[in-house]
Scaffold this motif. Sequence first.
Motif, PDB file in Angstrom:
ATOM      1  N   ASN A 260       0.813  -1.219   0.000  1.00 35.10           N
ATOM      2  CA  ASN A 260       0.000   0.000   0.000  1.00 35.10           C
ATOM      3  C   ASN A 260       0.844   1.265   0.000  1.00 35.10           C
ATOM      4  O   ASN A 260       0.313   2.359  -0.156  1.00 35.10           O
ATOM      5  CB  ASN A 260      -0.932   0.014   1.220  1.00 35.10           C
ATOM      6  CG  ASN A 260      -1.828  -1.204   1.245  1.00 35.10           C
ATOM      7  OD1 ASN A 260      -2.327  -1.621   0.198  1.00 35.10           O
ATOM      8  ND2 ASN A 260      -2.013  -1.791   2.419  1.00 35.10           N
ATOM      9  N   PHE A 261       2.138   1.093   0.199  1.00 35.68           N
ATOM     10  CA  PHE A 261       3.031   2.256   0.276  1.00 35.68           C
ATOM     11  C   PHE A 261       3.934   2.372  -0.945  1.00 35.68           C
ATOM     12  O   PHE A 261       4.942   3.075  -0.921  1.00 35.68           O
ATOM     13  CB  PHE A 261       3.874   2.193   1.559  1.00 35.68           C
ATOM     14  CG  PHE A 261       3.075   2.452   2.804  1.00 35.68           C
ATOM     15  CD1 PHE A 261       2.834   3.749   3.231  1.00 35.68           C
ATOM     16  CD2 PHE A 261       2.523   1.407   3.533  1.00 35.68           C
ATOM     17  CE1 PHE A 261       2.081   3.999   4.366  1.00 35.68           C
ATOM     18  CE2 PHE A 261       1.765   1.645   4.670  1.00 35.68           C
ATOM     19  CZ  PHE A 261       1.546   2.950   5.081  1.00 35.68           C
TER      20      PHE A 261
ATOM     21  N   GLN B 175       5.414   9.147   7.846  1.00 34.24           N
ATOM     22  CA  GLN B 175       3.994   9.128   8.228  1.00 34.24           C
ATOM     23  C   GLN B 175       3.809   9.008   9.738  1.00 34.24           C
ATOM     24  O   GLN B 175       2.915   9.632  10.308  1.00 34.24           O
ATOM     25  CB  GLN B 175       3.255   7.998   7.491  1.00 34.24           C
ATOM     26  CG  GLN B 175       1.779   7.941   7.853  1.00 34.24           C
ATOM     27  CD  GLN B 175       0.954   7.182   6.820  1.00 34.24           C
ATOM     28  OE1 GLN B 175       1.217   7.243   5.614  1.00 34.24           O
ATOM     29  NE2 GLN B 175      -0.040   6.439   7.282  1.00 34.24           N
TER      30      GLN B 175
ATOM     31  N   LEU C 168       1.681   2.888  13.132  1.00 34.79           N
ATOM     32  CA  LEU C 168       0.739   3.369  12.121  1.00 34.79           C
ATOM     33  C   LEU C 168      -0.644   3.599  12.726  1.00 34.79           C
ATOM     34  O   LEU C 168      -1.486   4.261  12.132  1.00 34.79           O
ATOM     35  CB  LEU C 168       0.620   2.370  10.967  1.00 34.79           C
ATOM     36  CG  LEU C 168       1.744   2.365   9.928  1.00 34.79           C
ATOM     37  CD1 LEU C 168       1.581   1.179   8.977  1.00 34.79           C
ATOM     38  CD2 LEU C 168       1.746   3.660   9.113  1.00 34.79           C
TER      39      LEU C 168
ATOM     40  N   LEU D 211      -2.736   0.994  13.676  1.00 35.18           N
ATOM     41  CA  LEU D 211      -3.689  -0.045  13.288  1.00 35.18           C
ATOM     42  C   LEU D 211      -4.282  -0.694  14.535  1.00 35.18           C
ATOM     43  O   LEU D 211      -3.801  -0.493  15.650  1.00 35.18           O
ATOM     44  CB  LEU D 211      -3.001  -1.092  12.416  1.00 35.18           C
ATOM     45  CG  LEU D 211      -2.558  -0.549  11.060  1.00 35.18           C
ATOM     46  CD1 LEU D 211      -1.819  -1.611  10.277  1.00 35.18           C
ATOM     47  CD2 LEU D 211      -3.777  -0.072  10.280  1.00 35.18           C
TER      48      LEU D 211
ATOM     49  N   ASP E 210     -10.253  -4.543   7.605  1.00 34.74           N
ATOM     50  CA  ASP E 210      -9.372  -3.397   7.849  1.00 34.74           C
ATOM     51  C   ASP E 210      -8.142  -3.427   6.945  1.00 34.74           C
ATOM     52  O   ASP E 210      -7.671  -2.385   6.484  1.00 34.74           O
ATOM     53  CB  ASP E 210      -8.989  -3.292   9.332  1.00 34.74           C
ATOM     54  CG  ASP E 210      -8.276  -4.511   9.873  1.00 34.74           C
ATOM     55  OD1 ASP E 210      -8.360  -5.590   9.246  1.00 34.74           O
ATOM     56  OD2 ASP E 210      -7.640  -4.392  10.937  1.00 34.74           O
ATOM     57  N   THR E 211      -7.624  -4.617   6.666  1.00 37.71           N
ATOM     58  CA  THR E 211      -6.463  -4.716   5.770  1.00 37.71           C
ATOM     59  C   THR E 211      -6.836  -4.229   4.373  1.00 37.71           C
ATOM     60  O   THR E 211      -6.092  -3.479   3.739  1.00 37.71           O
ATOM     61  CB  THR E 211      -5.973  -6.176   5.692  1.00 37.71           C
ATOM     62  OG1 THR E 211      -5.724  -6.637   7.014  1.00 37.71           O
ATOM     63  CG2 THR E 211      -4.700  -6.271   4.884  1.00 37.71           C
TER      64      THR E 211
ATOM     65  N   LEU F 230      -7.058  -0.542   4.011  1.00 36.17           N
ATOM     66  CA  LEU F 230      -5.762   0.151   3.919  1.00 36.17           C
ATOM     67  C   LEU F 230      -5.269   0.293   2.483  1.00 36.17           C
ATOM     68  O   LEU F 230      -4.428   1.138   2.209  1.00 36.17           O
ATOM     69  CB  LEU F 230      -4.697  -0.592   4.724  1.00 36.17           C
ATOM     70  CG  LEU F 230      -4.708  -0.371   6.232  1.00 36.17           C
ATOM     71  CD1 LEU F 230      -3.642  -1.241   6.873  1.00 36.17           C
ATOM     72  CD2 LEU F 230      -4.478   1.101   6.571  1.00 36.17           C
ATOM     73  N   THR F 231      -5.782  -0.542   1.575  1.00 36.17           N
ATOM     74  CA  THR F 231      -5.260  -0.489   0.200  1.00 36.17           C
ATOM     75  C   THR F 231      -5.496   0.873  -0.436  1.00 36.17           C
ATOM     76  O   THR F 231      -4.803   1.246  -1.368  1.00 36.17           O
ATOM     77  CB  THR F 231      -5.854  -1.594  -0.715  1.00 36.17           C
ATOM     78  OG1 THR F 231      -7.271  -1.425  -0.794  1.00 36.17           O
ATOM     79  CG2 THR F 231      -5.531  -2.978  -0.192  1.00 36.17           C
TER      80      THR F 231
ATOM     81  N   ALA G 164      -3.965   4.042   3.195  1.00 33.68           N
ATOM     82  CA  ALA G 164      -2.702   3.869   3.914  1.00 33.68           C
ATOM     83  C   ALA G 164      -2.264   5.177   4.580  1.00 33.68           C
ATOM     84  O   ALA G 164      -1.536   5.160   5.567  1.00 33.68           O
ATOM     85  CB  ALA G 164      -1.612   3.358   2.971  1.00 33.68           C
TER      86      ALA G 164
ATOM     87  N   PRO H 207      -4.495   5.378   8.567  1.00 34.16           N
ATOM     88  CA  PRO H 207      -4.806   4.103   9.238  1.00 34.16           C
ATOM     89  C   PRO H 207      -5.684   4.306  10.473  1.00 34.16           C
ATOM     90  O   PRO H 207      -6.416   3.397  10.874  1.00 34.16           O
ATOM     91  CB  PRO H 207      -3.431   3.554   9.651  1.00 34.16           C
ATOM     92  CG  PRO H 207      -2.420   4.394   8.962  1.00 34.16           C
ATOM     93  CD  PRO H 207      -3.053   5.685   8.614  1.00 34.16           C
TER      94      PRO H 207
END
Lengths: 338, 338
Positions: free
Chosen positions: A101-102, A173, A331, A333, B46-47, B50-51, B54, B57
Amino acid sequence: MTDQIQPIILTGDRTTGPLHLGHYAGSLKNRVGLQHTHRQFLLLADTQALTDNAHDPDKVRRNVIEVALDYLAVGIDPALSTICLQSALPALAELSMLYLNFVTVARLERNPTIKDEIQARGFGRDIPAGFLCYPAAQAADITAFKAQVVPVGEDQAPLIEQTNEIVRRINRQVGRDILPEARALIPAIGRLPGVDGKAKMSKSQGNAIPLSASSDDIRDAVHRMYTDPNHLRVSDPGSIEGNVVFMYLDAFDEDPAGVEDLKARYRHGGLGDMAVKRRLEDVLQALLAPIRERRAALARDPEFVLDIVRQGTLKARATTQETLDDVRRALGLFAFDG
Amino acid sequence: MTDQIQPIILTGDRTTGPLHLGHYAGSLKNRVGLQHTHRQFLLLADTQALTDNAHDPDKVRRNVIEVALDYLAVGIDPALSTICLQSALPALAELSMLYLNFVTVARLERNPTIKDEIQARGFGRDIPAGFLCYPAAQAADITAFKAQVVPVGEDQAPLIEQTNEIVRRINRQVGRDILPEARALIPAIGRLPGVDGKAKMSKSQGNAIPLSASSDDIRDAVHRMYTDPNHLRVSDPGSIEGNVVFMYLDAFDEDPAGVEDLKARYRHGGLGDMAVKRRLEDVLQALLAPIRERRAALARDPEFVLDIVRQGTLKARATTQETLDDVRRALGLFAFDG
C-alpha cells in the motif's frame, strides 16, 4: 551484550537449487567472516522462489535443506548466524501486504532490477503479480529484521533503494524512525562467470561447479573451462581477459603473487592452458574437499540440519513479529492481541 | 451437527466508516436471514481498507468497532455468525502472497471492478500496488474460509470470477479440488441511491442515512430527499422513476400493496411529496429506532463488543490456518510445523 551493538545483516538465497562456487565467491565466504562482527540472519527464501516457480513448488521445497546444508558446510555457525525459513515467518507476508500500500505499481515497474529480470525470464506482460511485487516483499524481509546492512550484487542495489523509499515513507507518516534504512554491501569481487565463460554461473545452464562437486566433477569442470580460444600452442602469447581459469584463480587462489607470475608467463607465451588448469584444479580441490566432506556428513543427519533451521526460524519469528507489531502500532492499526 | 451441511458464506465490510441504510438494504438485512441457513463469516476488512487508506490508518482502526456495532445492532447473532478481524488473521496475508504467484499483472489490470474503481478513485498510474493486488487478497479471504457463497453487488461479480480462476489453477496443479469455487449471491434489490438521488450513498458525500441516525437526522434526510423536480403542485401528475422516496419505500416499506397504491395516486396527480415523505419517515423511524437503541446500548460496553470480535477472530484463525496448511501441503511446500 555484544548483540546490542553489532549491526544487523540480512542475507539469504532462493531455495531453487544447491549453491555453487559463484555463491561461495560472491557471498558465502563473506558471510562466514561477517558472522563474527554482525548479527546475521540468513533467509532460506522459499516464498520468494515461488514468485517464478509457482508451477514447481516441489523443487522449492526440496532445496530448502540443500541450501541449509551448503550454509553449514561452508562454515556458517548457527551459534553466530540465524538460519531461518521465509515461508514459516507469517510476519513477512503481513508486512509485505502492508508495504504494497506504500508503493505504486508505476514505481515497481520502474525498478531496474525487476525490469532486467522480467526480460531475462521472458515474462513480458504475463509476469506473475508476485514477481512484480517482490521488491515490496524484499522490503518486508529487510525491515522485519531491522537490517542495516544487506549484502547484494551490484545489480540488486536498486532493490535496497526501493526498500529505503518505503522505510522513509512510513517513518515520515508516523513521525519517527521506527524502521532503519538499509545499506547495500556490494562485494569487492564481481560476479564469477560460468565455466563456459558465460556471464552467469547457473545450475540450469550446466556451467556451474556446485559446492558438493565430487573430485571428478571438479577435474572435469576445470578441464572444459573456457580460456583464450586463440592460445593454440604453448609457445603462443595468451590473453588473460575473459579467461575463466585466471578469473577463478583470482577469486580462489590464496597466493596472489603466484597468480601474477602465472599471468605474466601466460601473456608472454610458453605457459600452456593445462599447466594453469592444473594449478586451479589443485586450488579448487583443496577448497572444496573439506566443504564436500562436511556437507556429506551433515546430509546423513537431515533431522539435525532441520532442527537448526527450526531453532533459527523460531528466533526469527519472535524478531519479525516484534517488528510487525511495532509498525502496526506506530501506524495506529488495530491492536488485536494487546 | 448442522454446521457440517450448511454452506459457508463469507461477507464483510471495509472498516472505513459506520454502515448506513444502503448497506442495510443491500446486504445486512440478508445476512440476518442467511445466518440461520448458512455458516456465515463476517470479515471486518481493515487490511483491505488500507489499500486506499494507507495515509489514514487511524480512520481504519476507529471504524473496526463501529462496523462491529452496526452488525450486532441489526441483529447479527454471534452465536450464529462469526465476526472476525482481517488484520488479525495472518493466514490471509500468507495466502494472498501465495496467490499473487498464480495471477498475472495483465489479468489484474483487466479486472473490470479494479478498472472502474481505479477510475472512480482517480488513481491513474499511481495506483498503490496493494490496490491492484486486492483481487488476489480477496481470493485469499474467500478461499481461506472455503466459502461457497459470497454475497456481492453486481459490480463485484468479476472479483468472484477472479477468485475462481485462482481456485481452478491451484486445484488443477495439485490434481484435486482442495479449494471450492465460490458463487456470487447478488441481492434482488439493486443499489440504494443517496438521499440526493446520486447513484451511490456514501458518508463522504453527505447523502447517506447512517444506521445510528437520530430521529431528527432521519426526519431531515427524508425532508430533503430527491423526488420528481417537475412535480411542483400537489395536483400535478408525478413521476416514480428516479424518485428516491419511492425507491426507499420499495426497499423498506413492509406493505408493498400500500406502496403501489401511493405510486398510483402520485402518478395520477393529487398526492403531494410531503404525504409520501411522511409515510417513508414513519417506515424509517420504525426500522431504525430499535437498531439505534440497541447500537447505543452496545456502544456503552465496547469491551463486550470487542470480546465478540476476539472470540470470532480466534475461531477464524483456526479455520483460515487450516486452509493455509491444506494449500501448502497440497502444493508440496515445506511443512515447517508438521
